[in-house]
Design a protein around this motif. Structure first.
Motif, PDB file in Angstrom:
ATOM      1  N   VAL A   1       0.861  -1.168   0.000  1.00 49.16           N
ATOM      2  CA  VAL A   1       0.000   0.000   0.000  1.00 49.16           C
ATOM      3  C   VAL A   1       0.902   1.225   0.000  1.00 49.16           C
ATOM      4  CG1 VAL A   1      -1.713   1.299   1.337  1.00 49.16           C
ATOM      5  CG2 VAL A   1      -1.826  -1.198   1.255  1.00 49.16           C
ATOM      6  N   CYS A   2       0.626   2.174  -0.878  1.00 48.23           N
ATOM      7  CA  CYS A   2       1.410   3.406  -0.923  1.00 48.23           C
ATOM      8  C   CYS A   2       0.981   4.309   0.223  1.00 48.23           C
ATOM      9  CB  CYS A   2       1.213   4.116  -2.252  1.00 48.23           C
ATOM     10  SG  CYS A   2       2.191   5.632  -2.382  1.00 48.23           S
ATOM     11  N   CYS A   3       1.942   4.677   1.072  1.00 45.85           N
ATOM     12  CA  CYS A   3       1.675   5.543   2.224  1.00 45.85           C
ATOM     13  C   CYS A   3       2.043   6.991   1.946  1.00 45.85           C
ATOM     14  CB  CYS A   3       2.446   5.038   3.442  1.00 45.85           C
ATOM     15  SG  CYS A   3       1.935   3.397   3.965  1.00 45.85           S
ATOM     16  N   GLY A   4       2.586   7.282   0.775  1.00 51.11           N
ATOM     17  CA  GLY A   4       2.945   8.646   0.416  1.00 51.11           C
ATOM     18  C   GLY A   4       4.432   8.915   0.578  1.00 51.11           C
ATOM     19  N   SER A   5       4.779  10.178   0.598  1.00 49.58           N
ATOM     20  CA  SER A   5       6.188  10.562   0.684  1.00 49.58           C
ATOM     21  C   SER A   5       6.633  10.616   2.144  1.00 49.58           C
ATOM     22  CB  SER A   5       6.425  11.912   0.009  1.00 49.58           C
ATOM     23  OG  SER A   5       5.745  12.926   0.706  1.00 49.58           O
ATOM     24  N   CYS A   6       7.944  10.505   2.334  1.00 51.89           N
ATOM     25  CA  CYS A   6       8.491  10.530   3.693  1.00 51.89           C
ATOM     26  C   CYS A   6       9.921  11.052   3.684  1.00 51.89           C
ATOM     27  CB  CYS A   6       8.440   9.140   4.321  1.00 51.89           C
ATOM     28  SG  CYS A   6       9.497   7.914   3.529  1.00 51.89           S
ATOM     29  N   THR A   7      10.386  11.413   4.859  1.00 46.92           N
ATOM     30  CA  THR A   7      11.791  11.735   5.093  1.00 46.92           C
ATOM     31  C   THR A   7      12.258  10.831   6.225  1.00 46.92           C
ATOM     32  OG1 THR A   7      11.177  13.497   6.614  1.00 46.92           O
ATOM     33  CG2 THR A   7      11.629  14.145   4.340  1.00 46.92           C
ATOM     34  N   ALA A   8      13.558  10.826   6.468  1.00 45.27           N
ATOM     35  CA  ALA A   8      14.102   9.910   7.474  1.00 45.27           C
ATOM     36  C   ALA A   8      14.991  10.646   8.466  1.00 45.27           C
ATOM     37  CB  ALA A   8      14.903   8.812   6.790  1.00 45.27           C
ATOM     38  N   SER A   9      15.092  10.056   9.641  1.00 49.66           N
ATOM     39  CA  SER A   9      16.057  10.499  10.648  1.00 49.66           C
ATOM     40  C   SER A   9      16.570   9.249  11.345  1.00 49.66           C
ATOM     41  CB  SER A   9      15.412  11.455  11.648  1.00 49.66           C
ATOM     42  OG  SER A   9      14.396  10.807  12.378  1.00 49.66           O
ATOM     43  N   VAL A  10      17.787   9.335  11.868  1.00 49.05           N
ATOM     44  CA  VAL A  10      18.340   8.212  12.618  1.00 49.05           C
ATOM     45  C   VAL A  10      17.596   8.135  13.945  1.00 49.05           C
ATOM     46  CG1 VAL A  10      20.408   7.248  13.684  1.00 49.05           C
ATOM     47  CG2 VAL A  10      20.586   8.459  11.498  1.00 49.05           C
ATOM     48  N   ALA A  11      17.151   6.949  14.306  1.00 50.15           N
ATOM     49  CA  ALA A  11      16.385   6.748  15.545  1.00 50.15           C
ATOM     50  C   ALA A  11      17.264   6.996  16.766  1.00 50.15           C
ATOM     51  CB  ALA A  11      15.813   5.337  15.581  1.00 50.15           C
ATOM     52  N   ASP A  12      16.649   7.502  17.821  1.00 48.13           N
ATOM     53  CA  ASP A  12      17.369   7.748  19.074  1.00 48.13           C
ATOM     54  C   ASP A  12      17.864   6.457  19.709  1.00 48.13           C
ATOM     55  OD1 ASP A  12      16.944  10.480  18.869  1.00 48.13           O
ATOM     56  OD2 ASP A  12      15.105  10.412  20.048  1.00 48.13           O
ATOM     57  N   ASN A  13      17.060   5.399  19.596  1.00 46.83           N
ATOM     58  CA  ASN A  13      17.471   4.103  20.152  1.00 46.83           C
ATOM     59  C   ASN A  13      17.995   3.239  19.000  1.00 46.83           C
ATOM     60  OD1 ASN A  13      14.915   4.093  19.064  1.00 46.83           O
ATOM     61  ND2 ASN A  13      14.159   2.489  20.409  1.00 46.83           N
ATOM     62  N   PRO A  14      19.281   2.907  19.014  1.00 50.88           N
ATOM     63  CA  PRO A  14      19.894   2.200  17.888  1.00 50.88           C
ATOM     64  C   PRO A  14      19.389   0.763  17.750  1.00 50.88           C
ATOM     65  CG  PRO A  14      21.441   2.384  19.705  1.00 50.88           C
ATOM     66  CD  PRO A  14      20.218   3.151  20.099  1.00 50.88           C
ATOM     67  N   ALA A  15      19.687   0.190  16.593  1.00 50.35           N
ATOM     68  CA  ALA A  15      19.320  -1.206  16.328  1.00 50.35           C
ATOM     69  C   ALA A  15      20.127  -2.119  17.242  1.00 50.35           C
ATOM     70  CB  ALA A  15      19.602  -1.548  14.867  1.00 50.35           C
ATOM     71  N   ASN A  16      19.548  -3.255  17.583  1.00 47.14           N
ATOM     72  CA  ASN A  16      20.234  -4.255  18.403  1.00 47.14           C
ATOM     73  C   ASN A  16      21.223  -5.072  17.584  1.00 47.14           C
ATOM     74  OD1 ASN A  16      18.721  -3.495  20.606  1.00 47.14           O
ATOM     75  ND2 ASN A  16      17.136  -5.008  20.218  1.00 47.14           N
ATOM     76  N   ASN A  17      21.298  -4.801  16.319  1.00 50.35           N
ATOM     77  CA  ASN A  17      22.134  -5.549  15.396  1.00 50.35           C
ATOM     78  C   ASN A  17      23.214  -4.597  14.865  1.00 50.35           C
ATOM     79  OD1 ASN A  17      23.150  -6.688  12.987  1.00 50.35           O
ATOM     80  ND2 ASN A  17      21.292  -7.887  12.719  1.00 50.35           N
ATOM     81  N   ASN A  18      24.482  -4.945  15.019  1.00 55.71           N
ATOM     82  CA  ASN A  18      25.550  -4.016  14.605  1.00 55.71           C
ATOM     83  C   ASN A  18      25.731  -3.934  13.093  1.00 55.71           C
ATOM     84  OD1 ASN A  18      26.789  -6.437  14.087  1.00 55.71           O
ATOM     85  ND2 ASN A  18      28.508  -6.128  15.469  1.00 55.71           N
ATOM     86  N   LYS A  19      24.940  -4.684  12.325  1.00 65.17           N
ATOM     87  CA  LYS A  19      25.010  -4.600  10.870  1.00 65.17           C
ATOM     88  C   LYS A  19      23.935  -3.686  10.292  1.00 65.17           C
ATOM     89  CE  LYS A  19      26.928  -9.216  10.364  1.00 65.17           C
ATOM     90  NZ  LYS A  19      26.735 -10.549   9.791  1.00 65.17           N
ATOM     91  N   LEU A  20      23.071  -3.176  11.162  1.00 67.06           N
ATOM     92  CA  LEU A  20      21.938  -2.368  10.714  1.00 67.06           C
ATOM     93  C   LEU A  20      21.916  -1.005  11.382  1.00 67.06           C
ATOM     94  CD1 LEU A  20      19.170  -5.121  10.945  1.00 67.06           C
ATOM     95  CD2 LEU A  20      20.322  -4.335   8.877  1.00 67.06           C
ATOM     96  N   VAL A  21      21.297  -0.046  10.705  1.00 70.60           N
ATOM     97  CA  VAL A  21      21.043   1.276  11.261  1.00 70.60           C
ATOM     98  C   VAL A  21      19.527   1.425  11.350  1.00 70.60           C
ATOM     99  CG1 VAL A  21      21.255   3.763  10.872  1.00 70.60           C
ATOM    100  CG2 VAL A  21      23.138   2.238  10.246  1.00 70.60           C
ATOM    101  N   LYS A  22      19.035   1.841  12.505  1.00 73.08           N
ATOM    102  CA  LYS A  22      17.603   2.028  12.696  1.00 73.08           C
ATOM    103  C   LYS A  22      17.228   3.459  12.340  1.00 73.08           C
ATOM    104  CE  LYS A  22      13.981   1.501  16.188  1.00 73.08           C
ATOM    105  NZ  LYS A  22      13.732   1.171  17.601  1.00 73.08           N
ATOM    106  N   LEU A  23      16.257   3.595  11.460  1.00 75.44           N
ATOM    107  CA  LEU A  23      15.786   4.911  11.037  1.00 75.44           C
ATOM    108  C   LEU A  23      14.321   5.086  11.413  1.00 75.44           C
ATOM    109  CD1 LEU A  23      17.220   5.014   7.393  1.00 75.44           C
ATOM    110  CD2 LEU A  23      18.251   5.951   9.473  1.00 75.44           C
ATOM    111  N   ASN A  24      13.904   6.344  11.520  1.00 75.36           N
ATOM    112  CA  ASN A  24      12.501   6.682  11.633  1.00 75.36           C
ATOM    113  C   ASN A  24      12.096   7.331  10.323  1.00 75.36           C
ATOM    114  OD1 ASN A  24      12.147   5.796  14.270  1.00 75.36           O
ATOM    115  ND2 ASN A  24      12.763   7.759  15.131  1.00 75.36           N
TER     116      ASN A  24
END
Length: 151
Positions: free
Chosen positions: A123-146
């Motif tokens: 389902v298309c939710c429209g346009s978005c922008t991103a920011s790095v999440a305050d609480n990081p991913a539990n996986n050191n191979k990933l970056v968590k974004l909002n």
């Protein structure tokens, strides 16, 4: 499709390709080539993001390392990107995602978000922008974004 996870994955990838072909005017014989494991397709001035959500009616038997979640009444969606695709905000993908999220920056990119639950249609939710999440991913191979919905 049941009992054949490779067939489900193939069908899901084809659905994403069909969605993109509807969005982008391509020459008649052109082929859209992308890495189906990336969860995004890059263009010169934008991105199409494809996010999978767990189906609450079919809980997973295995522990999910990077569960995407809706926050703030559906205005923000958590999303995970591989560190080498992010490259400390320096990759082309990171620049496209962050463009427009800085109020001092007049540049914009088109980032369109598609979401699906389980193996249902996107389902298309429209346009978005991103920011790095305050609480990081539990996986050191990933970056968590909002992902912040603009529409």
């Amino acid at each position: 499709l049941l009992g054949r996870p490779w067939l489900v994955k193939w069908w899901a990838e084809k659905k994403a390709a069909v969605l993109i072909s509807w969005l982008v005017m391509m020459p008649k014989d052109a082929i859209l080539d992308y890495n189906p494991r990336s969860d995004f397709i890059s263009f010169k001035d934008g991105l199409a993001l494809f996010v999978n959500m767990l189906d609450p009616s079919q809980p997973s038997q295995k522990r999910i390392l990077y569960p995407n979640q809706w926050l703030e009444d559906g205005r923000i969606l958590t999303w995970f990107i591989r560190k080498n695709d992010w490259d400390d905000d320096n990759s082309d993908t990171a620049k496209l995602l962050l463009l427009g999220s800085n109020s001092d920056d007049n540049s914009t990119s088109s980032v369109i978000l598609f979401v699906r639950v389980g193996v249902s249609d996107f389902v298309c939710c429209g346009s978005c922008t991103a920011s790095v999440a305050d609480n990081p991913a539990n996986n050191n191979k990933l970056v968590k974004l909002n992902l912040h919905l603009n529409d």
